[in-house]
Scaffold this active site. Structure first.
Site, PDB file in Angstrom:
ATOM      1  N   GLY A  12       0.783  -1.236   0.000  1.00 34.19           N
ATOM      2  CA  GLY A  12       0.000   0.000   0.000  1.00 34.19           C
ATOM      3  C   GLY A  12       0.812   1.283   0.000  1.00 34.19           C
ATOM      4  O   GLY A  12       0.303   2.335   0.403  1.00 34.19           O
ATOM      5  N   THR A  13       2.071   1.224  -0.500  1.00 34.40           N
ATOM      6  CA  THR A  13       2.836   2.482  -0.525  1.00 34.40           C
ATOM      7  C   THR A  13       2.252   3.473  -1.542  1.00 34.40           C
ATOM      8  O   THR A  13       2.322   4.679  -1.326  1.00 34.40           O
ATOM      9  CB  THR A  13       4.333   2.240  -0.834  1.00 34.40           C
ATOM     10  N   ASN A 108      -4.321   2.324 -13.582  1.00 32.28           N
ATOM     11  CA  ASN A 108      -3.425   1.348 -12.957  1.00 32.28           C
ATOM     12  C   ASN A 108      -2.007   1.881 -12.984  1.00 32.28           C
ATOM     13  O   ASN A 108      -1.607   2.539 -13.944  1.00 32.28           O
ATOM     14  CB  ASN A 108      -3.492   0.031 -13.748  1.00 32.28           C
ATOM     15  N   HIS A 110       1.880   0.635 -13.122  1.00 35.56           N
ATOM     16  CA  HIS A 110       2.685  -0.559 -13.419  1.00 35.56           C
ATOM     17  C   HIS A 110       4.167  -0.202 -13.312  1.00 35.56           C
ATOM     18  O   HIS A 110       4.597   0.829 -13.832  1.00 35.56           O
ATOM     19  CB  HIS A 110       2.361  -1.090 -14.820  1.00 35.56           C
TER      20      HIS A 110
END
Ligand code: GAR
Length: 208
Positions: A12-13, A108, A110
């Site tokens: 969760g950074t 998102n 990536h």
């Protein structure tokens, strides 16, 4: 006020980076309405709780089919009136109905420069391992809109990060997070919230 639903599976950074930018006031007119974790042991859950953000575990393994899983996720996002879905290290697959429901409103992050080191099986530390094995001198991170195919949607932002000669996958992952991911993801949210992202085929136009 843009209502964001953040989906997580791990540390969760990236969630933390968004929370910090909202708290410091550099990401304005946004709030995290809900955090959804696919994994009940994700440390991201603690981060959400510490930030007083409602957090719910919705795991794929508790559903018989992808459609059922999608339906539960859509219902949850509707309940929290989510307008933008942010995948911040979310490692479960989303189905067609969820993606259609939030078309051009799911982003998102990536950890590579797409189209390198991406696609099915490339997640977490793996893109960094593969980048080092390949011997690239530059890697980075990408924020993109989500389509059904893994890591395939229109690219919003990318940032390059240098690979150093003595890098391990872990040191490279840390540098990519610090220099690219934690900057890019809140920045993409800011652009979305200001209505500045226009999708035109494969391209994302950033309006002034
Ligand atoms: C991040 O490096 C993110 O880019 C990656 O997982 C990590 C999650 O870290 N996502 C993917 O690999 C998706 N294909 P975090 O939980 O500390 O934000």
């Amino acid at each position: 006020m843009l209502r964001i639903g953040v989906m997580v599976s791990g540390g969760g950074t990236n969630l933390q980076a968004i929370m910090d930018r909202i708290e410091y006031g550099t990401l304005k007119n946004c709030c995290i309405a809900t955090v959804v974790s696919s994994n009940s042991r994700a440390y991201a859950i603690e981060r959400a709780k510490r930030g007083n953000i409602p957090v719910t575990v919705i795991s794929r393994k508790n559903f018989d089919s992808e459609e059922d899983y999608d339906r539960a996720l859509i219902e949850h996002m509707k309940k929290y009136r989510v307008q933008l879905v942010v995948l911040a290290g979310f490692l479960s697959r989303l189905g067609d109905s969820f993606i259609q429901e939030y078309r051009n409103a799911i982003i998102n992050i990536h950890p590579s420069l797409i189209p390198s080191f991406c696609g099915k099986g490339f997640y977490g530390i793996i893109p960094h391992q593969k980048a080092l094995e390949y011997g690239v001198k530059i890697t980075g991170a990408t924020v993109h809109f989500v389509e059904l195919e893994y890591d395939s949607g229109p690219i919003i932002l990318q940032k390059a990060v240098e690979v150093l000669p003595d890098d391990t996958p872990e040191t490279l992952q840390k540098r990519v997070m610090e220099q690219a991911e934690w900057v890019l993801l809140p920045e993409a949210i800011r652009l979305f919230s200001e209505g500045r992202l226009e999708v035109n085929g494969r391209k994302v136009i950033i309006k002034n």
